[in-house]
Design a protein around this motif. Structure first.
Motif, short mmCIF file in Angstrom:
data_model
loop_
_atom_site.label_atom_id
_atom_site.label_comp_id
_atom_site.label_asym_id
_atom_site.label_seq_id
_atom_site.Cartn_x
_atom_site.Cartn_y
_atom_site.Cartn_z
N LEU A 63 4.64 -46.60 10.95
CA LEU A 63 3.35 -47.21 10.61
C LEU A 63 2.24 -46.16 10.62
N LEU A 64 2.25 -45.30 11.62
CA LEU A 64 1.22 -44.26 11.68
C LEU A 64 1.26 -43.38 10.43
N GLY A 65 2.47 -43.04 10.00
CA GLY A 65 2.59 -42.21 8.81
C GLY A 65 2.06 -42.90 7.57
N ARG A 66 2.35 -44.19 7.46
CA ARG A 66 1.87 -44.93 6.29
C ARG A 66 0.35 -45.08 6.32
N PHE A 67 -0.21 -45.39 7.49
CA PHE A 67 -1.66 -45.50 7.60
C PHE A 67 -2.34 -44.14 7.36
N ALA A 68 -1.67 -43.07 7.76
CA ALA A 68 -2.21 -41.74 7.49
C ALA A 68 -2.34 -41.50 5.99
N ASP A 69 -1.34 -41.95 5.23
CA ASP A 69 -1.40 -41.82 3.78
C ASP A 69 -2.51 -42.70 3.19
N ILE A 70 -2.62 -43.92 3.68
CA ILE A 70 -3.59 -44.87 3.15
C ILE A 70 -5.02 -44.39 3.41
N ALA A 201 -14.50 -43.83 7.13
CA ALA A 201 -13.49 -43.01 7.81
C ALA A 201 -13.44 -41.59 7.25
N ARG A 202 -13.75 -41.45 5.97
CA ARG A 202 -13.70 -40.12 5.37
C ARG A 202 -14.79 -39.20 5.91
N GLU A 203 -15.76 -39.75 6.64
CA GLU A 203 -16.86 -38.96 7.19
C GLU A 203 -16.56 -38.45 8.60
N ILE A 204 -15.42 -38.86 9.18
CA ILE A 204 -15.12 -38.50 10.56
C ILE A 204 -15.01 -36.99 10.74
N SER A 262 3.37 -51.56 2.61
CA SER A 262 4.21 -50.92 1.60
C SER A 262 3.43 -50.91 0.29
N PRO A 263 3.81 -50.08 -0.68
CA PRO A 263 3.10 -50.10 -1.96
C PRO A 263 3.02 -51.49 -2.58
N ALA A 264 4.11 -52.24 -2.53
CA ALA A 264 4.09 -53.60 -3.07
C ALA A 264 3.18 -54.51 -2.25
N GLY A 265 3.20 -54.31 -0.92
CA GLY A 265 2.34 -55.12 -0.05
C GLY A 265 0.87 -54.84 -0.27
N ILE A 266 0.53 -53.57 -0.45
CA ILE A 266 -0.87 -53.21 -0.72
C ILE A 266 -1.32 -53.81 -2.05
N ALA A 267 -0.48 -53.75 -3.08
CA ALA A 267 -0.83 -54.32 -4.37
C ALA A 267 -1.03 -55.83 -4.25
#
Length: 375
Positions: A63-70, A201-204, A262-267
């Motif tokens: 999950l951490l890896g997927r959230f890191a990508d997102i 979050a991109r400003e952290i 997952s990609p399908a879940g995000i969509a």
């Protein structure tokens, strides 16, 4: 890093965190006899119950890896909790010593910040939002922090609950810049995907005292599984890991979260968000025309805030029709909060409001508020 360490309670920073069985040693063992688990799955013992008898990973790497990508952040800047509420509680406990430190909130806003502070014995400083726009009064917030150096956390809800508006990005960044080394600025972004605005979050990277709290409850339909995501500087994440409960997420939550992101879940989630936003605009327009409604505020969230002559009576009338609304008049005069449902649920609401208006005492004048620039 020093800016954050100086704000953390010294006893918290010095403590040795509890290490559970799932943290210690090799997790790839063939036979696990280290956690006093029941070796049999729960009733009825079928495939769906497989693994429920075992303790889960406290911070699942998948999950951490997927959230890191997102979120486009390193894994070291991500922390998972039992909903955003737990993250708020941990932040207050990590930074505010009872009877000494304080948080700052900007009412009307989410009451959990105040509740967490009261449980911890921390003081609460209140700087109201500007009444006309529900935007931050940045100068007043900074003045309050100057007057009270014990303020360690400044909570900003954006989009705000219950006013439903996004806070001006420049205002939040100014707070973070001017309070660096003095206070953490915690931005609650539970509704941000409904706003069309990018996460802070991109400003952290440039503002290490900026903390962003997210969840999967509002936007990805997982309120029942409880998952909060905290995004912050690695030193901040380390503080939360020191004081987190041994197993924040259940096995079923981990499975459900994995599917949702997952990609399908995000969509799937994005499609639902788009439908809710379209319904939000439709319902807002219809309610704005009702003689039972004084004002419907612009919304950047999945709910609407309206003002009516008698909030209690309106909510009671809707309850008689099997429709539950939220009376927020204790925070804002005449306010009622309306969540956006499915099209059929929203149709029932609008029909019930029409019936209420036709049977009410005397219609109230309609006053339309102009759309804000950030809606």
């Amino acid at each position: 890093m020093e800016d954050i360490v100086a704000l953390v309670r010294p006893e918290i920073y010095a403590m040795r965190p509890y290490t559970s069985a799932r943290v210690e040693g090799d997790q790839s063992a063939r036979i696990c006899l280290d956690a006093n688990e029941n070796p049999y799955p729960p009733f009825p013992g079928g495939p769906e119950q497989e693994g429920l008898n075992r303790y889960p990973d406290p911070q699942p790497a998948s999950l951490l890896g997927r959230f890191a990508d997102i979120h486009r952040l390193p894994i070291e800047q991500i922390f998972l909790s039992r909903g955003a509420d737990e993250s708020i509680d941990l932040l207050v406990r990590g930074f505010c010593a009872a009877g000494r430190d304080a948080i700052l909130i900007t009412p009307p806003t989410f009451v959990m910040y105040e509740t967490a502070a009261e449980i911890q014995g921390a003081r609460v400083c209140r700087v109201p939002l500007n009444p006309g726009s529900f935007q931050l009064d940045v100068d007043a917030v900074l003045a309050a922090c100057d007057a009270d150096p014990g303020i360690k956390l400044v909570f900003v809800c954006s989009p705000n609950n219950p006013t439903s508006n996004v806070m001006e990005r420049a205002s939040v960044l100014r707070l973070a810049a001017e309070l660096r080394g003095r206070a953490m600025v915690v931005v609650d972004e539970l509704y941000v995907d409904y706003s069309g605005q990018p996460s802070l979050a991109r400003e952290i990277a440039g503002q290490p005292n900026l903390v962003v709290v997210r969840s999967l409850s509002k936007e990805y339909s997982l309120a029942g599984e409880r998952c909060g995501i905290t995004l912050g500087h690695p030193e901040l994440i380390g503080v939360l890991r020191r004081i987190m409960p041994p197993y924040p997420l259940t096995v079923t939550a981990i499975r459900a979260i994995g599917a949702a992101i997952s990609p399908a879940g995000i969509a799937y989630g994005h499609r639902n968000i788009a439908r809710i936003v379209a319904e939000r605009d439709r319902v807002r327009e219809a309610l704005s025309q009702s003689p039972a409604v004084i004002e419907v505020f612009p919304s950047d969230a999945n709910f609407l805030l309206l003002r009516t002559e008698d909030p209690r009576r309106l909510c009671a009338a809707m309850a008689e029709q099997g429709i539950k609304l939220r009376d927020r008049s204790s925070l804002i005069d005449g306010a009622v909060r309306v969540s956006i449902g499915t099209p059929s649920e929203n149709d029932e609401l609008l029909q019930a409001v029409k019936l209420y208006a036709s049977s009410g005492p005397s219609p109230v004048p309609i006053r339309h508020r102009g759309m804000s620039s950030d809606t």
